[in-house]
Write a protein that holds these residues in place. Structure first.
Motif, PDB file in Angstrom:
ATOM      1  N   ARG A  40      37.817  38.639  53.280  1.00 60.49           N
ATOM      2  CA  ARG A  40      39.151  39.068  52.841  1.00 60.49           C
ATOM      3  C   ARG A  40      39.735  38.087  51.830  1.00 60.49           C
ATOM      4  N   VAL A  41      39.486  36.794  52.013  1.00 60.58           N
ATOM      5  CA  VAL A  41      40.049  35.806  51.103  1.00 60.58           C
ATOM      6  C   VAL A  41      39.374  35.871  49.740  1.00 60.58           C
ATOM      7  N   LEU A  42      38.054  35.915  49.722  1.00 62.52           N
ATOM      8  CA  LEU A  42      37.326  35.800  48.460  1.00 62.52           C
ATOM      9  C   LEU A  42      37.236  37.112  47.684  1.00 62.52           C
ATOM     10  N   SER A  43      37.206  38.232  48.394  1.00 60.56           N
ATOM     11  CA  SER A  43      37.001  39.510  47.709  1.00 60.56           C
ATOM     12  C   SER A  43      38.204  39.950  46.883  1.00 60.56           C
ATOM     13  N   ALA A  44      39.393  39.536  47.270  1.00 63.05           N
ATOM     14  CA  ALA A  44      40.590  39.982  46.551  1.00 63.05           C
ATOM     15  C   ALA A  44      41.513  38.795  46.289  1.00 63.05           C
ATOM     16  N   TRP A  45      40.946  37.689  45.826  1.00 64.11           N
ATOM     17  CA  TRP A  45      41.736  36.477  45.633  1.00 64.11           C
ATOM     18  C   TRP A  45      42.817  36.663  44.570  1.00 64.11           C
ATOM     19  N   ARG A  46      42.441  37.155  43.385  1.00 66.42           N
ATOM     20  CA  ARG A  46      43.422  37.297  42.314  1.00 66.42           C
ATOM     21  C   ARG A  46      44.499  38.309  42.672  1.00 66.42           C
ATOM     22  N   SER A  47      44.102  39.441  43.213  1.00 67.24           N
ATOM     23  CA  SER A  47      45.118  40.451  43.548  1.00 67.24           C
ATOM     24  C   SER A  47      46.058  39.948  44.637  1.00 67.24           C
ATOM     25  N   LEU A 116      50.731  35.603  52.938  1.00 64.94           N
ATOM     26  CA  LEU A 116      49.295  35.315  52.994  1.00 64.94           C
ATOM     27  C   LEU A 116      48.736  35.572  54.385  1.00 64.94           C
ATOM     28  N   ARG A 117      49.508  35.273  55.409  1.00 68.19           N
ATOM     29  CA  ARG A 117      49.042  35.504  56.777  1.00 68.19           C
ATOM     30  C   ARG A 117      48.734  36.981  57.006  1.00 68.19           C
ATOM     31  N   HIS A 118      49.597  37.853  56.543  1.00 63.67           N
ATOM     32  CA  HIS A 118      49.370  39.291  56.722  1.00 63.67           C
ATOM     33  C   HIS A 118      48.266  39.796  55.788  1.00 63.67           C
ATOM     34  N   ALA A 119      48.207  39.249  54.580  1.00 67.55           N
ATOM     35  CA  ALA A 119      47.184  39.713  53.641  1.00 67.55           C
ATOM     36  C   ALA A 119      45.780  39.374  54.136  1.00 67.55           C
ATOM     37  N   TRP A 120      45.637  38.207  54.792  1.00 66.59           N
ATOM     38  CA  TRP A 120      44.319  37.773  55.262  1.00 66.59           C
ATOM     39  C   TRP A 120      44.097  38.061  56.743  1.00 66.59           C
ATOM     40  N   ALA A 121      45.093  38.645  57.407  1.00 70.82           N
ATOM     41  CA  ALA A 121      44.975  39.054  58.819  1.00 70.82           C
ATOM     42  C   ALA A 121      44.543  37.891  59.721  1.00 70.82           C
TER      43      ALA A 121
END
Length: 457
Positions: A40-47, A116-121
Motif C-alpha cells: 500500500r505504501v509503495l504502490s501509490a506513494w505519489r498519489s 496517512l494512517r487511514h490511507a495505509w490502513a
C-alpha cells in the motif's frame, strides 16, 4: 495433490492466521500485515502524498523549462513530494526515513499523520524529526499497548530505566540525567503503583541509592526494603528524612566547592556545576527519592501539623530547585496535585518537569499534570478507559508527549529483584538513621486439627 486437500490446507492456514491475529499479533503482522502495508505504501506513494497535501509546487524556472520543451503544454512539471530514503521493517510496524521537499516542514507531516494512517490502513502513524529536512515516520501495525511486551533491547545508562512501552513500539525511558524530577498522577486502580514497581525494578540493578517515602505505613514500599537506603513510613519520619536529604545535598555542594577551589560559604544558587564533572573516585552516588502519595505530606489536622507541613514543603522545594546538580532526584506520585493542597504545592509542581498522568477522576487533575505541556495531551489523558490500567500519557517541558503502558509486574517479583541486588544498596551516613530493616517472615500458625462431629447413632 488434490483440490480437496488444497482446500483443507487453505482453511487450516486461514484459521491459524486468524488465531495468530488475536493471540500473536506480532507474528500475524510479520506474515500478513507487513507485506500488505509495504504494497500500500509503495504502490501509490505519489498519489498518497498528493492526497495528503504533502506536495510543493515546482519552481518557476522548472515550469518555464517544461513549457519551452513542450510548447503544446502536454508535458507539465510535476509537484515535488517527499522521497523515501530508507525502509526498515520491525516486529510491530514499519519505519520510513523521508527527505522532505523544499518548502515542507515536519509539522506538515505531523498534521497529515491521521490521513496517512487511514490511507495505509495501519493502527497509528508517528512522526519524528531526525535533522532539518529529514523525518522518521513510524507505522504501527497493531495496538502494541493491548498486551505489553517490552523490547529485548532496552535502553540502559547510569541513570536510565525502561519503565513502559510507548504507543509507537519504543520503550519509554526514564532518564534522570535528562529529566531530573517528575510527577506521576492517577486515580485508584489506574496503574500508578504498577508504574512505581517497574521503576524500582529497573533501578535495583543500577549503581544508585533508592529512598522511599510511603506515609501509608509502608504498605507499598516496605517489600523493597533490602534495596532501599532509607525509608519513611509516617509524616514525622518523612520530615526527618527530608531534613537529612537537605543536609546530604549541602554536603555534596561543599564537596563541589572544595574540588573547584570555591569557598564553602559560596551561596548554593551560584554553583552551576554538578557531580558528573567530578572524578569517579570522588563522585557521590546518585539518589532517587520515591514519594508514594504526596498529599499525605500536605494534609494537616492541627496547628502543629501545619508547621510541620510548611517545613516539609520548604525542604521539598529546595531539593527540587537545587538537588539535581548533586545527583538527588525526586519522583513524586499522587492522585491529585494542585494549589488546593496548600502553600508551596504550585512551586513544587513547577520544578517537576517530567509528567506521567494515568486515568483521572476529573479533567482538572489531567490539567494539573499536562495543562502546561500540551492541550492535546490533556484530552488524551481524559480519554483513557477504566479497563486499560497502566495506560498513561507521558510528557515533558518540551511540549512532546506520548501514550505509554506499563507491563504487569507483581509486587513479589519486584521484591525478589530487590533482594537479588541488595548488595548494591549503598550506605549513606546522613541517611543511616532511616535505613529500613528487611521484613522478617510472618509466622503462620499451624492449622487446627479437624474436630470430629459427635452425635448419637
Amino acid at each position: 495433490m488434490s483440490a480437496s486437500t488444497l482446500l483443507v490446507l487453505a482453511v487450516i492456514l486461514t484459521a491459524l492466521l486468524l488465531i495468530a491475529r488475536v493471540k500473536a499479533p506480532a507474528v500475524y503482522w510479520t506474515l500478513v500485515g507487513l507485506p500488505a502495508a509495504l504494497y500500500r505504501v509503495l504502490s501509490a506513494w505519489r498519489s498518497t502524498m498528493e492526497a495528503c497535501e504533502l506536495i510543493v509546487d515546482p519552481p518557476w524556472w522548472k515550469v518555464f523549462a517544461h513549457k519551452m520543451a513542450s510548447p503544446g503544454g502536454a508535458d507539465v512539471a510535476k509537484p515535488r513530494i517527499p522521497h523515501i530514503h530508507g525502509i526498515r521493517p520491525t516486529t510491530t510496524g514499519l519505519r520510513l526515513r523521508l527527505r522532505l521537499a523544499a518548502g515542507l516542514t515536519p509539522e506538515d507531516v505531523v498534521k497529515s499523520a491521521e490521513r496517512l494512517r487511514h490511507a495505509w490502513a495501519v493502527h497509528s502513524v508517528h512522526v519524528r524529526e531526525i535533522k532539518p529536512g529529514v523525518v522518521d515516520i513510524r507505522l504501527t501495525g497493531f495496538d502494541v499497548l493491548a498486551r505489553v511486551r517490552m523490547p529485548r533491547r532496552l535502553v540502559r545508562g547510569p541513570l536510565a530505566v525502561s519503565v513502559a512501552l510507548r504507543e509507537d513500539g519504543l520503550p519509554f525511558v526514564r532518564d534522570y540525567q535528562e529529566i531530573p524530577h517528575a510527577l506521576t498522577l492517577g486515580a485508584n486502580k489506574s496503574g500508578k503503583s504498577m508504574y512505581q514497581r517497574c521503576l524500582i525494578k529497573g533501578l535495583a540493578p543500577l549503581d544508585v541509592a533508592v529512598v522511599g517515602i510511603d506515609c501509608k505505613r509502608g504498605v507499598e514500599q516496605s517489600a523493597y526494603a533490602p534495596r532501599l537506603t532509607a525509608l519513611a513510613i509516617t509524616s514525622a519520619e518523612a520530615e526527618g528524612l527530608l531534613d537529612a536529604l537537605v543536609v546530604e545535598m549541602e554536603e555534596r555542594f561543599d564537596l563541589l566547592c572544595l574540588h573547584q577551589n570555591i569557598a564553602p560559604g559560596t551561596p548554593l544558587e551560584d554553583i552551576t556545576s554538578d557531580i558528573w564533572g567530578l572524578p569517579k573516585k570522588l563522585r557521590p552516588i546518585p539518589i532517587v527519592v520515591l514519594i508514594d502519595e504526596i498529599a499525605e505530606l500536605f494534609l494537616i489536622v492541627s496547628r502543629a501539623d501545619a508547621v510541620r507541613r510548611d517545613h516539609m514543603v520548604t525542604q521539598l522545594v529546595r531539593l527540587a530547585q537545587l538537588a539535581r546538580a548533586v545527583g538527588i532526584h525526586l519522583e513524586v506520585c499522587g492522585q491529585r496535585f494542585g494549589s488546593e493542597l496548600g502553600k508551596g504545592a504550585t512551586a513544587l509542581r513547577a520544578q517537576l518537569s517530567g509528567r506521567v498522568v494515568h486515568r483521572c477522576n476529573d479533567k482538572q487533575t489531567a490539567e494539573m499534570g499536562l495543562g502546561d505541556i500540551n492541550d492535546l495531551a490533556v484530552v488524551a489523558a481524559t480519554a483513557i478507559a477504566a479497563d486499560r490500567a497502566g495506560t498513561a500519557i507521558a510528557g515533558d517541558s518540551s511540549g512532546g508527549w506520548s501514550r505509554i503502558r506499563t507491563p504487569k509486574v507483581k509486587i513479589g517479583e519486584v521484591a525478589a529483584t530487590c533482594r537479588e541486588f541488595a548488595h548494591l544498596t549503598p550506605d549513606i551516613p546522613t541517611l543511616a538513621a532511616y535505613r529500613p530493616q528487611s521484613p522478617a517472615p510472618v509466622p503462620v500458625p499451624p492449622a487446627a486439627a479437624p474436630v470430629a462431629a459427635s452425635g448419637t447413632p
